[in-house]
Write an enzyme that holds these catalytic residues in place. Structure first.
Site, PDB file in Angstrom:
ATOM      1  N   LYS A   1      30.718  -3.192 -35.994  1.00  0.00           N
ATOM      2  CA  LYS A   1      31.690  -2.558 -36.902  1.00  0.00           C
ATOM      3  C   LYS A   1      32.577  -3.616 -37.541  1.00  0.00           C
ATOM      4  O   LYS A   1      32.792  -3.619 -38.741  1.00  0.00           O
ATOM      5  CB  LYS A   1      32.573  -1.541 -36.163  1.00  0.00           C
ATOM      6  CG  LYS A   1      31.904  -0.313 -35.660  1.00  0.00           C
ATOM      7  CD  LYS A   1      31.536   0.702 -36.712  1.00  0.00           C
ATOM      8  CE  LYS A   1      30.151   0.503 -37.238  1.00  0.00           C
ATOM      9  NZ  LYS A   1      29.077   1.217 -36.730  1.00  0.00           N
TER      10      LYS A   1
ATOM     11  N   LYS B   1      23.510   2.541 -46.665  1.00  0.00           N
ATOM     12  CA  LYS B   1      23.538   3.409 -45.486  1.00  0.00           C
ATOM     13  C   LYS B   1      22.149   3.630 -44.896  1.00  0.00           C
ATOM     14  O   LYS B   1      21.974   3.629 -43.695  1.00  0.00           O
ATOM     15  CB  LYS B   1      24.146   4.753 -45.881  1.00  0.00           C
ATOM     16  CG  LYS B   1      24.241   5.740 -44.759  1.00  0.00           C
ATOM     17  CD  LYS B   1      25.658   5.922 -44.332  1.00  0.00           C
ATOM     18  CE  LYS B   1      25.783   6.756 -43.085  1.00  0.00           C
ATOM     19  NZ  LYS B   1      26.537   6.066 -42.049  1.00  0.00           N
TER      20      LYS B   1
ATOM     21  N   HIS C   1      28.057 -19.160 -20.020  1.00  0.00           N
ATOM     22  CA  HIS C   1      26.840 -19.977 -20.142  1.00  0.00           C
ATOM     23  C   HIS C   1      26.643 -20.435 -21.581  1.00  0.00           C
ATOM     24  O   HIS C   1      25.521 -20.437 -22.088  1.00  0.00           O
ATOM     25  CB  HIS C   1      25.625 -19.168 -19.673  1.00  0.00           C
ATOM     26  CG  HIS C   1      25.683 -18.800 -18.224  1.00  0.00           C
ATOM     27  ND1 HIS C   1      25.469 -19.701 -17.203  1.00  0.00           N
ATOM     28  CD2 HIS C   1      25.989 -17.621 -17.634  1.00  0.00           C
ATOM     29  CE1 HIS C   1      25.606 -19.087 -16.036  1.00  0.00           C
ATOM     30  NE2 HIS C   1      25.936 -17.823 -16.279  1.00  0.00           N
TER      31      HIS C   1
ATOM     32  N   ASN D   1      13.768   4.644 -55.880  1.00  0.00           N
ATOM     33  CA  ASN D   1      14.295   4.094 -54.629  1.00  0.00           C
ATOM     34  C   ASN D   1      13.097   3.657 -53.805  1.00  0.00           C
ATOM     35  O   ASN D   1      12.178   4.444 -53.591  1.00  0.00           O
ATOM     36  CB  ASN D   1      15.098   5.179 -53.890  1.00  0.00           C
ATOM     37  CG  ASN D   1      15.362   4.803 -52.447  1.00  0.00           C
ATOM     38  OD1 ASN D   1      15.513   3.636 -52.122  1.00  0.00           O
ATOM     39  ND2 ASN D   1      15.439   5.787 -51.577  1.00  0.00           N
ATOM     40  N   GLY D   2      13.127   2.397 -53.342  1.00  0.00           N
ATOM     41  CA  GLY D   2      12.014   1.887 -52.535  1.00  0.00           C
ATOM     42  C   GLY D   2      11.538   0.558 -53.069  1.00  0.00           C
ATOM     43  O   GLY D   2      12.248  -0.100 -53.837  1.00  0.00           O
TER      44      GLY D   2
ATOM     45  N   GLU E   1      28.401  -2.545 -30.419  1.00  0.00           N
ATOM     46  CA  GLU E   1      28.730  -1.649 -31.535  1.00  0.00           C
ATOM     47  C   GLU E   1      30.097  -2.013 -32.120  1.00  0.00           C
ATOM     48  O   GLU E   1      30.274  -2.013 -33.346  1.00  0.00           O
ATOM     49  CB  GLU E   1      28.681  -0.195 -31.029  1.00  0.00           C
ATOM     50  CG  GLU E   1      29.097   0.866 -32.020  1.00  0.00           C
ATOM     51  CD  GLU E   1      28.255   0.907 -33.298  1.00  0.00           C
ATOM     52  OE1 GLU E   1      27.213   0.252 -33.382  1.00  0.00           O
ATOM     53  OE2 GLU E   1      28.681   1.615 -34.239  1.00  0.00           O
TER      54      GLU E   1
ATOM     55  N   CYS F   1      18.414   2.813 -52.490  1.00  0.00           N
ATOM     56  CA  CYS F   1      19.183   3.181 -53.664  1.00  0.00           C
ATOM     57  C   CYS F   1      19.374   4.696 -53.605  1.00  0.00           C
ATOM     58  O   CYS F   1      18.751   5.380 -52.807  1.00  0.00           O
ATOM     59  CB  CYS F   1      18.416   2.824 -54.925  1.00  0.00           C
ATOM     60  SG  CYS F   1      17.942   1.088 -54.969  1.00  0.00           S
TER      61      CYS F   1
ATOM     62  N   GLU G   1      30.533  -5.860 -40.042  1.00  0.00           N
ATOM     63  CA  GLU G   1      29.953  -5.263 -41.258  1.00  0.00           C
ATOM     64  C   GLU G   1      30.997  -4.781 -42.258  1.00  0.00           C
ATOM     65  O   GLU G   1      30.750  -4.794 -43.455  1.00  0.00           O
ATOM     66  CB  GLU G   1      28.951  -4.157 -40.928  1.00  0.00           C
ATOM     67  CG  GLU G   1      29.551  -2.902 -40.391  1.00  0.00           C
ATOM     68  CD  GLU G   1      28.522  -1.810 -40.153  1.00  0.00           C
ATOM     69  OE1 GLU G   1      27.466  -1.823 -40.771  1.00  0.00           O
ATOM     70  OE2 GLU G   1      28.806  -0.927 -39.314  1.00  0.00           O
TER      71      GLU G   1
ATOM     72  N   TRP H   1      20.827  -0.627 -54.860  1.00  0.00           N
ATOM     73  CA  TRP H   1      20.965  -1.697 -53.878  1.00  0.00           C
ATOM     74  C   TRP H   1      19.785  -2.632 -54.145  1.00  0.00           C
ATOM     75  O   TRP H   1      18.644  -2.277 -53.896  1.00  0.00           O
ATOM     76  CB  TRP H   1      20.911  -1.149 -52.450  1.00  0.00           C
ATOM     77  CG  TRP H   1      21.250  -2.179 -51.435  1.00  0.00           C
ATOM     78  CD1 TRP H   1      22.494  -2.471 -50.949  1.00  0.00           C
ATOM     79  CD2 TRP H   1      20.339  -3.068 -50.779  1.00  0.00           C
ATOM     80  NE1 TRP H   1      22.416  -3.494 -50.041  1.00  0.00           N
ATOM     81  CE2 TRP H   1      21.113  -3.878 -49.918  1.00  0.00           C
ATOM     82  CE3 TRP H   1      18.961  -3.271 -50.836  1.00  0.00           C
ATOM     83  CZ2 TRP H   1      20.547  -4.868 -49.120  1.00  0.00           C
ATOM     84  CZ3 TRP H   1      18.402  -4.262 -50.040  1.00  0.00           C
ATOM     85  CH2 TRP H   1      19.201  -5.052 -49.190  1.00  0.00           C
TER      86      TRP H   1
ATOM     87  N   ARG I   1      24.555   4.713 -50.606  1.00  0.00           N
ATOM     88  CA  ARG I   1      23.183   4.205 -50.495  1.00  0.00           C
ATOM     89  C   ARG I   1      22.981   2.881 -51.228  1.00  0.00           C
ATOM     90  O   ARG I   1      21.923   2.256 -51.117  1.00  0.00           O
ATOM     91  CB  ARG I   1      22.200   5.234 -51.065  1.00  0.00           C
ATOM     92  CG  ARG I   1      22.267   6.573 -50.393  1.00  0.00           C
ATOM     93  CD  ARG I   1      21.304   7.541 -51.037  1.00  0.00           C
ATOM     94  NE  ARG I   1      19.929   7.109 -50.866  1.00  0.00           N
ATOM     95  CZ  ARG I   1      19.189   7.337 -49.795  1.00  0.00           C
ATOM     96  NH1 ARG I   1      19.696   8.020 -48.796  1.00  0.00           N
ATOM     97  NH2 ARG I   1      17.953   6.903 -49.716  1.00  0.00           N
TER      98      ARG I   1
HETATM   99  O1  M6R Z   1      19.913   6.009 -40.163  1.00  0.00           O
HETATM  100  P1  M6R Z   1      19.745   5.108 -38.979  1.00  0.00           P
HETATM  101  O2  M6R Z   1      20.551   5.552 -37.807  1.00  0.00           O
HETATM  102  O3  M6R Z   1      18.312   4.907 -38.604  1.00  0.00           O
HETATM  103  O4  M6R Z   1      20.320   3.716 -39.457  1.00  0.00           O
HETATM  104  C1  M6R Z   1      20.157   2.564 -38.686  1.00  0.00           C
HETATM  105  C2  M6R Z   1      21.093   1.469 -39.126  1.00  0.00           C
HETATM  106  O5  M6R Z   1      20.815   1.053 -40.427  1.00  0.00           O
HETATM  107  C3  M6R Z   1      22.553   1.928 -39.058  1.00  0.00           C
HETATM  108  O6  M6R Z   1      22.864   2.364 -37.783  1.00  0.00           O
HETATM  109  C4  M6R Z   1      23.515   0.787 -39.432  1.00  0.00           C
HETATM  110  O7  M6R Z   1      23.436  -0.228 -38.494  1.00  0.00           O
HETATM  111  C5  M6R Z   1      24.914   1.385 -39.484  1.00  0.00           C
HETATM  112  N1  M6R Z   1      25.194   1.883 -40.785  1.00  0.00           N
HETATM  113  C6  M6R Z   1      25.942   0.410 -39.077  1.00  0.00           C
HETATM  114  O8  M6R Z   1      27.212   0.986 -39.054  1.00  0.00           O
END
Ligand code: M6R
Length: 615
Positions: A492, A610, A511, A107-108, A488, A3, A495, A81, A33
């Site tokens: 993208k 994030k 396979h 947050n947590g 990657e 959060c 997500e 969140w 966040r």
């Molecule tokens: O802050 P970080 O790089 O440790 O975050 C890791 C993942 O949560 C982050 O890379 C996430 O997969 C991306 N936001 C995806 O685009």
């Protein structure tokens, strides 16, 4: 999970805007966040605690509840969140005690909240939400009833908490201060002239101050408009912390944390990649000495990361193995404890995390350290938890990344890892000097190369998106270096555009996965160099024979691939280190435009945040 919290305390006139408006704007900057509900609590000039909160995103809730109209000299806010309790009006923060005088944002996750709540309920406290956070105001109320001051009650409450927390608390009986505590979850103070902020991240207050103090794990205290009081535990008591040497100015500017004319942060951040890579490479040489020494000596190198940072880790491992000739592998952070058992002295663990706060990655660092390995952090946020707890740290200079989908932090991470691999190769003589120089020169060309990839391919990505919007699934295939890029690209698309996308080693696709192919099924190939060409061509033909819609991101020299597919993204031919950085760009653009065509907000994908500070 992650959060966003903020608190502001000011003397009259210092900020020249209503507090409700300031908090609303700050929360907007922390929206990346979490954004399922939002709220604030302000103590008004009359000494009344006003709490406004609701399920929903900031703009809507703020309009509905009139955030901007509320004024006062101290307040806290929260964008959520959900972890404990569904997104709803009552579960939105802040949470208050029984009589509505203490307000808390958090947050947590407080792991022992059930036990604490049961105890408090037995003592007559009335809970209204399903959150773990609500135990905090009731605990403070309980301690205050026993005669403690607000601060003592806060400290005693924090002592009882297990789990992760960043807390900001206000109390009508002490209307000149915000109490705060940090246990794992990030918290930073923004120091102003006649005001102070406390927030989960720097963009929250960048408009007002660039002077910051990053709080360390286990610290708590309070801020007034003109003072910071900080303590940490020392034996059985709390001792004041001298933080004078820790205050610093951040390089980030307000403009960096704003959209600057782009419709979304994600698009802005894709376009910022040339600059982000240029600044990162420019600042590298001064940072890498001790890191290169450690890597040269390392017996084994293990890279850990989550999500996008895991994909960067995989590219780093491939570069360290193939370019520098070191034993290197990559592990997903949340799986790391299963793989770190044999790690010990002589080994190096590189923790890749743009935020520097991802708890899974932090736990992997702690485990690696316990086992005697040397730990190196690669992060975009100076002084964040992972760099602080690692033996050595190295920073990307991507600037703040606000879009939830990582873009510029990925390319800058890979640029750093590629540079390290080349420096290690140079020291070990694993590549000829000429080849190292050629590859470094290619890395240095990256800013202009990435700019030209964006200029040339943005329109094509938009056209691809107009067809991708009607696809429910997609495959992303590649071999070697191209595989993490395919992973990657798939991440993208899934997500932010909610297209189920799966990445596979191209050679493995026959396979099993190929059973899913039917007419029009998108299969996106990535290739970096000539060695991929012939083999990939067979995989493309296998897909075409089943009427797949085929796309390829490949160097212009790889005609056998580019000619074989329906849509080709002709990339500038580059040595593998530079191509590992640059070839993700068309995938980012495809995902972005697919999300936009679907009417989605790519900056705030559902269910995501994030920074992930829960396991
Ligand atoms: O802050 P970080 O790089 O440790 O975050 C890791 C993942 O949560 C982050 O890379 C996430 O997969 C991306 N936001 C995806 O685009």
């Amino acid at each position: 999970m992650a959060c966003g919290i903020v608190g502001v305390v000011t003397r009259s006139g210092a900020l020249r805007r209503r507090l409700g408006l300031i908090i609303r704007d700050s929360l907007k900057r922390l929206e990346y966040r979490g954004y399922d509900s939002v709220g604030f609590a302000i103590i008004t000039a009359e000494g009344k605690l006003v709490v406004r909160k609701s399920k929903g995103m900031i703009d809507k809730v703020s309009r509905k509840l009139g955030f901007d109209e509320v004024d006062g000299l101290v307040g806290i806010g929260h964008t959520r969140w959900a972890t404990h309790g569904v997104p709803s009006d009552v579960n939105a923060h802040p949470h208050t005690d029984c009589v509505g005088t203490i307000a808390v944002v958090h947050n947590g996750i407080i792991e022992n909240y059930e036990e604490l709540r049961d105890m408090l309920v037995r003592r007559g406290h009335r809970f209204v939400s399903n959150t773990d956070t609500e135990v905090v105001p009731h605990l403070m109320e309980e301690f205050k009833r026993s005669g403690l001051s607000t601060y003592e009650a806060f400290r005693r409450s924090v002592e009882l908490l297990e789990g992760a927390y960043a807390l900001a608390v206000i109390d009508v009986s002490t209307p000149d201060r915000i109490y705060f505590a940090r246990g794992t979850s990030p918290l930073v103070i923004g120091i102003g002239d006649g005001f102070n902020f406390i927030a989960s991240d720097i963009p929250a207050f960048l408009e007002y101050t660039r002077k910051i103090l990053v709080l360390h794990d286990g610290e708590l205290g309070y801020v007034t408009a003109s003072r910071i009081h900080l303590e940490r535990r020392s034996g059985d008591s709390w001792a004041p912390v001298d933080f004078s040497g820790r205050v610093r100015l951040v390089e980030w500017t307000v403009e960096m944390a704003m959209k600057g004319g782009y419709p979304h942060f994600m698009l802005k951040e894709i376009h910022e990649q040339p600059n982000a890579v240029a600044s990162t490479l420019a600042g590298l040489e001064d940072q890498v000495g001790a890191v290169v020494d450690a890597l040269v000596k390392a017996e084994n190198i293990i890279l850990v990361g989550a999500g996008t940072s895991y994909h960067a880790s995989r590219l780093g491992a491939l570069l360290l193995s193939n370019v520098a000739g070191k034993m290197a592998s990559a592990i997903i952070s949340s799986e790391a404890s299963w793989h770190l058992k044999p790690v010990g002295e002589g080994d190096v663990v590189i923790a890749v995390s743009q935020s520097g706060e991802t708890i899974d990655t932090l736990l992997a660092v702690r485990e690696a350290k316990e086992r005697g390995a040397t730990t190196i952090a690669l992060s975009n946020v100076v002084d964040s938890a992972i760099p602080r707890e690692s033996d050595l740290a190295i920073y990307t200079r991507a600037g703040p990344e606000i879009g939830v989908a990582a873009t510029k932090t990925f390319t800058t991470q890979v640029a750093v890892l590629a540079y390290l691999a080349l420096r290690v190769a140079e020291r070990l003589g694993s590549l000829g000097r000429g080849r190292v120089a050629e590859m470094i020169a290619d890395l240095r060309r990256l800013p202009e190369v990435i700019a030209s990839i964006i200029a040339i391919h943005e329109a094509r990505a938009r056209r691809v998106a107009s067809r991708m919007v009607s696809c429910a699934n997609a495959f992303y295939l590649g071999r070697g270096y191209a595989l993490p890029i395919a992973m990657e690209g798939a991440l993208k698309l899934k997500e932010i555009a909610y297209v189920h996308a799966e990445a596979y080693p191209a050679g493995e696709s026959k396979h099993g996965p190929i059973a899913l192919i039917e007419e029009g099924f998108p299969v996106v190939f990535t290739a970096l160099g000539s060695h991929d060409g012939r083999l990939l061509r067979s995989n493309i033909e296998e897909m075409r024979a089943r009427l797949a819609w085929t796309l390829a991101v490949a160097p212009a020299t790889l005609q056998e691939v580019l000619r074989a597919v329906d849509v080709s993204f002709r990339m500038p031919p580059l040595t593998e280190a530079a191509a590992a950085v640059a070839y993700i760009v068309p995938h980012q653009l495809i995902a972005y435009y697919t999300a936009v065509r679907k009417g989605l907000d790519p900056d705030k994908p559902r269910n995501l945040a994030k920074t992930v500070t829960v396991v």
